[in-house]
Design a protein around this motif. Sequence first.
Motif, short mmCIF file in Angstrom:
data_model
loop_
_atom_site.label_atom_id
_atom_site.label_comp_id
_atom_site.label_asym_id
_atom_site.label_seq_id
_atom_site.Cartn_x
_atom_site.Cartn_y
_atom_site.Cartn_z
N PRO A 82 0.80 -1.24 0.00
CA PRO A 82 0.00 0.00 0.00
C PRO A 82 0.83 1.28 0.00
CG PRO A 82 -0.20 -1.15 2.11
CD PRO A 82 0.59 -2.04 1.20
N GLU A 83 2.08 1.21 0.43
CA GLU A 83 2.93 2.40 0.44
C GLU A 83 3.57 2.66 -0.92
OE1 GLU A 83 2.99 4.47 3.05
OE2 GLU A 83 1.58 3.07 3.98
N ALA A 84 3.78 1.62 -1.70
CA ALA A 84 4.50 1.78 -2.96
C ALA A 84 3.60 1.71 -4.20
CB ALA A 84 5.57 0.69 -3.08
N HIS A 85 2.43 1.07 -4.09
CA HIS A 85 1.57 0.86 -5.26
C HIS A 85 0.98 2.17 -5.76
CE1 HIS A 85 -0.89 -1.44 -8.00
NE2 HIS A 85 -1.90 -0.69 -7.65
N ARG A 86 0.99 2.35 -7.08
CA ARG A 86 0.40 3.53 -7.69
C ARG A 86 -0.46 3.11 -8.87
NH1 ARG A 86 2.22 7.79 -5.19
NH2 ARG A 86 1.42 9.30 -6.65
N ILE A 87 -1.49 3.90 -9.13
CA ILE A 87 -2.37 3.69 -10.27
C ILE A 87 -2.08 4.84 -11.24
CG2 ILE A 87 -4.76 3.62 -11.06
CD1 ILE A 87 -5.46 2.57 -8.24
N SER A 88 -1.74 4.48 -12.48
CA SER A 88 -1.41 5.49 -13.49
C SER A 88 -2.53 5.59 -14.51
CB SER A 88 -0.12 5.12 -14.21
OG SER A 88 0.95 5.11 -13.30
N VAL A 89 -2.82 6.82 -14.90
CA VAL A 89 -3.73 7.09 -16.01
C VAL A 89 -2.91 7.88 -17.01
CG1 VAL A 89 -5.90 8.16 -16.74
CG2 VAL A 89 -5.70 7.22 -14.42
N ARG A 90 -2.68 7.26 -18.17
CA ARG A 90 -1.83 7.92 -19.17
C ARG A 90 -2.26 7.49 -20.56
NH1 ARG A 90 3.38 4.40 -17.43
NH2 ARG A 90 2.64 2.48 -18.34
N GLU A 139 -1.67 13.41 -17.38
CA GLU A 139 -1.40 12.10 -16.81
C GLU A 139 -1.54 12.17 -15.30
OE1 GLU A 139 2.32 10.50 -18.12
OE2 GLU A 139 1.64 10.33 -20.19
N LEU A 140 -2.06 11.09 -14.71
CA LEU A 140 -2.23 11.01 -13.26
C LEU A 140 -1.46 9.82 -12.72
CD1 LEU A 140 -6.10 11.54 -12.92
CD2 LEU A 140 -4.30 13.26 -12.70
N SER A 141 -0.93 9.97 -11.53
CA SER A 141 -0.30 8.87 -10.80
C SER A 141 -0.84 8.97 -9.38
CB SER A 141 1.21 9.00 -10.83
OG SER A 141 1.81 7.96 -10.08
N LEU A 142 -1.69 8.03 -9.01
CA LEU A 142 -2.39 8.08 -7.73
C LEU A 142 -1.91 6.98 -6.79
CD1 LEU A 142 -5.98 8.49 -9.22
CD2 LEU A 142 -4.51 10.31 -8.36
N CYS A 158 -14.21 4.98 -4.99
CA CYS A 158 -14.36 6.26 -5.67
C CYS A 158 -14.81 6.00 -7.11
CB CYS A 158 -13.06 7.05 -5.63
SG CYS A 158 -11.71 6.30 -6.53
N SER A 159 -15.21 7.06 -7.75
CA SER A 159 -15.73 6.96 -9.12
C SER A 159 -14.59 6.95 -10.14
CB SER A 159 -16.65 8.16 -9.39
OG SER A 159 -16.92 8.27 -10.76
N LEU A 160 -14.52 5.88 -10.93
CA LEU A 160 -13.55 5.83 -12.02
C LEU A 160 -13.85 6.92 -13.04
CD1 LEU A 160 -11.22 4.56 -13.58
CD2 LEU A 160 -12.85 2.90 -14.51
N ALA A 161 -15.13 7.20 -13.26
CA ALA A 161 -15.52 8.25 -14.20
C ALA A 161 -14.94 9.60 -13.78
CB ALA A 161 -17.04 8.33 -14.32
N ASP A 162 -14.94 9.88 -12.48
CA ASP A 162 -14.38 11.15 -11.98
C ASP A 162 -12.87 11.22 -12.22
OD1 ASP A 162 -16.89 11.93 -11.16
OD2 ASP A 162 -16.54 11.54 -9.03
N ILE A 163 -12.17 10.10 -12.02
CA ILE A 163 -10.72 10.07 -12.24
C ILE A 163 -10.43 10.28 -13.73
CG2 ILE A 163 -8.69 8.57 -12.22
CD1 ILE A 163 -9.79 7.37 -9.60
N LEU A 164 -11.18 9.61 -14.60
CA LEU A 164 -10.95 9.77 -16.04
C LEU A 164 -11.30 11.19 -16.50
CD1 LEU A 164 -12.29 6.34 -17.31
CD2 LEU A 164 -9.92 7.03 -16.88
N LYS A 165 -12.32 11.77 -15.90
CA LYS A 165 -12.69 13.16 -16.25
C LYS A 165 -11.57 14.11 -15.81
CE LYS A 165 -16.52 16.41 -15.76
NZ LYS A 165 -17.85 16.62 -15.17
N GLU A 166 -11.00 13.87 -14.64
CA GLU A 166 -9.90 14.69 -14.15
C GLU A 166 -8.68 14.59 -15.07
OE1 GLU A 166 -6.89 14.68 -10.34
OE2 GLU A 166 -8.93 14.02 -10.02
N ALA A 167 -8.43 13.40 -15.60
CA ALA A 167 -7.30 13.21 -16.52
C ALA A 167 -7.59 13.81 -17.89
CB ALA A 167 -6.99 11.72 -16.65
N GLY A 168 -8.85 13.99 -18.22
CA GLY A 168 -9.22 14.55 -19.52
C GLY A 168 -9.06 13.56 -20.66
N VAL A 169 -9.74 12.44 -20.54
CA VAL A 169 -9.65 11.42 -21.59
C VAL A 169 -10.08 12.01 -22.92
CG1 VAL A 169 -10.56 9.20 -22.37
CG2 VAL A 169 -9.99 9.53 -19.98
N GLN A 170 -9.30 11.77 -23.96
CA GLN A 170 -9.58 12.34 -25.29
C GLN A 170 -10.43 11.39 -26.12
OE1 GLN A 170 -5.77 13.38 -26.95
NE2 GLN A 170 -5.20 14.49 -25.12
#
Length: 87
Positions: A8-16, A22-25, A75-87
């Motif tokens: 849990p300290e090292a794992h990250r979720i990337s949206v790219r 791009e997001l790294s959460l 949390c909402s995946l739709a909100d994360i994708l909206k924040e990233a600005g999916v094209q």
Amino acid sequence: YDIPFLDPEAHRISVRGLVDQELSLSLKDVRGRPSTTQAVLLACAGTGRMSIKNRFWTHVPWGVDSFGCAKWTGCSLADILKEAGVQ
């Protein structure tokens, strides 16, 4: 199928990719977002594969009852994708 172990300290979720930003959460970032709980019915896309004669994976017990219902919280995946600005 085994449940994966995540540090849990090292794992990250990337949206790219095709996104404006791009997001790294971290897991802490994800858990800090607003969440909801919903009852969800999942149906396997492979339902009914037992009737296929030449299957690649004969050890998998595909049947007509590949359904599950559970309460999922997160949390909402739709909100994360909206924040990233999916094209």
